[in-house]
Design a protein around this motif. Structure first.
Motif, short mmCIF file in Angstrom:
data_model
loop_
_atom_site.label_atom_id
_atom_site.label_comp_id
_atom_site.label_asym_id
_atom_site.label_seq_id
_atom_site.Cartn_x
_atom_site.Cartn_y
_atom_site.Cartn_z
N SER A 288 -16.87 -27.58 23.20
CA SER A 288 -17.30 -27.70 21.62
C SER A 288 -17.13 -29.13 21.26
O SER A 288 -16.41 -29.63 21.43
N ASP A 290 -17.48 -31.13 17.82
CA ASP A 290 -17.57 -31.29 16.26
C ASP A 290 -17.41 -32.70 15.99
O ASP A 290 -16.89 -33.48 16.56
N ASN A 303 -28.36 -30.44 16.37
CA ASN A 303 -27.36 -29.66 17.03
C ASN A 303 -27.75 -28.94 17.93
O ASN A 303 -27.16 -28.66 19.39
N SER A 319 -21.35 -25.45 22.28
CA SER A 319 -21.78 -25.43 21.24
C SER A 319 -21.69 -26.79 20.33
O SER A 319 -20.45 -27.42 20.53
N ASN A 321 -21.54 -28.68 16.62
CA ASN A 321 -21.46 -28.59 15.02
C ASN A 321 -21.22 -29.98 14.39
O ASN A 321 -20.18 -30.37 13.98
#
Length: 439
Positions: A288, A290, A303, A319, A321
């Motif tokens: 992840s 971010d 993204n 993922s 973000n």
């Protein structure tokens, strides 16, 4: 004639005298000092209270210097080293004393920290708090080496070395982190800090035991008993090493994932943007990402592209973000800077104008309508009062003289009989008369 070993009724005090004393006497002195440092008394409880308070405040503020100060105040090294010597010498009384002191100090530190955290309005997770929640094998190695240095310092009475050992092997900050996890309902913080405290405690005690045995403290053991003691100590450290090794492996994989994400973003952005903040985590085999990017132009596919690219490079689901903030170009930044400088110059000029007018007594000695100001040329023309108003003229002449001295860059002129058109409040300088009377 051989010296009488019983001639001295008290142990030698200075280190030089202790070095000249018999080996048995030196060992007795070291054991007496270790037992004294492991004693539970008012001084120990007071230092634990102060150390816990300082460590807690430093962790809440995120101040590394304050946390280091708490490490230096902490007296926990005494009972931990006492426990190691007690195991080496098979001294059950010293084991009980060390465990009691260690338990009392640990409990007191957690209670003091919990009370301060409960009263404090600041409960944000700082970097200093987070650093005490993920111990690894590196922390175990640091504690073992630091413990060896600490035991050597105790045996040789090297107080300066103990300062470095106290800083290297954090004992009180993990206890404050445990209290933070309990008060804020963060069990992960409490468990991680507990593991770090247990790691440092057992590693220091283990080092103390090994060094004490190598220096022949305690009774002579048979090879079988020595082997059993060594196996027991290494078994304890071995069990402790399992979660530490897993934590180190997870941190290493997370660092590798962060490098991959940073490399992919650098390739994508080039010279058109930069990374402001980036947080990369790895949980359940999924990456992840971010963060915040400063870009010259918005990329709607960033993204999705980053997720696919990192998944391809690491063969893991990803993922992303990322928040994109458009940053102004260099031309716009320069224009903004010039505008700021101009506004600042205008404000500074206005302040200077007001200072000059105030020095002349405008509004008190003479009215504003009788003063013509040109701020660009830094020139002032004053229409003087009539000869009949001698008192006001004298005050004004004195004010003009003082202003010329205080503001030598300004030209101040006096007009006795100016044309009527010059008496105006227009900020533009009116034409002076053909024959002005100047001072």
């Amino acid at each position: 004639m051989e010296p009488n070993p019983f001639a001295r009724s008290a142990p030698p005090d200075s280190p030089a005298e202790q070095d000249r004393a018999p080996i048995g006497t030196r060992r007795a002195i070291v054991l007496a000092r270790v037992a004294r440092d492991a004693r539970l008394d008012g001084n120990f409880l007071l230092l634990m209270t102060l150390s816990s308070a300082v460590a807690t405040l430093g962790l809440l503020q995120g101040s590394t210097a304050v946390v280091i100060g708490a490490m230096l105040i902490s007296p926990l090294m005494g009972p931990i080293i006492g426990l190691g010597f007690a195991v080496a010498t098979i001294d059950s009384a010293l084991v009980k004393r060390s465990l009691l002191t260690l338990a009392a100090g640990t409990g007191l530190a957690i209670l003091v920290a919990a009370a301060l955290i409960w009263l404090s309005p600041m409960r944000d997770v700082t970097d200093e708090l987070r650093a005490r929640t993920e111990p690894t094998l590196l922390d175990l190695a640091i504690a073992v080496v630091g413990g060896i240095a600490g035991v050597y310092a105790v045996m040789r009475r090297l107080s300066g070395t103990m300062v470095g050992v106290a800083i290297a092997t954090a004992l009180v900050p993990p206890l404050s982190t445990i209290a933070f996890g309990l008060v804020t309902s963060r069990p992960d913080f409490a468990l991680g800090a507990s593991l770090l405290f247990l790691t440092n405690t057992l590693a220091i005690a283990f080092a103390a035991t090994v060094v004490a045995r190598l220096n022949r403290f305690g009774p002579s053991l048979t090879p079988q008993h020595t082997a059993m003691q060594a196996v027991a100590l290494f078994a304890v450290l071995g069990m402790l090493s399992v979660p530490l090794a897993l934590s180190l492996n997870r941190l290493a994989r997370q660092a590798a994932a962060r490098q991959v994400v940073q490399k992919a973003l650098s390739d994508r952005l080039g010279n058109t943007g930069r990374i402001d903040t980036l947080d990369v985590s790895l949980a359940d085999g999924k990456v992840s990402a971010d963060g915040v990017l400063l870009v010259a132009r918005f990329d709607a596919q960033l993204n999705s592209w980053l997720s696919a690219e990192v998944s391809r490079r690491m063969d893991r689901p990803t993922s992303a973000n990322l928040v994109q903030i458009r940053q102004e170009g260099s031309a716009a930044i320069d224009a903004q800077r010039r505008l700021t400088e101009r506004v600042g110059a205008l404000e500074a000029g206005q302040a200077e104008n007001l200072a000059v007018l105030g020095s002349l007594g405008v509004g008190t000695v003479i009215s504003r309508e009788r003063v013509v100001l040109d701020p660009q040329l830094r020139k002032i023309v004053i229409r003087m009062p009539d000869e009949a108003d001698a008192e006001r003229r004298a005050l004004l002449i004195a004010a003009i003289a003082a202003t010329r001295q205080a503001h030598p860059m300004w030209a101040i002129e006096r007009e006795e009989t100016p044309p009527q058109s010059a008496i105006t409040s227009d900020p533009v300088l009116a034409p002076a008369s053909d024959s002005p009377a100047q001072e």
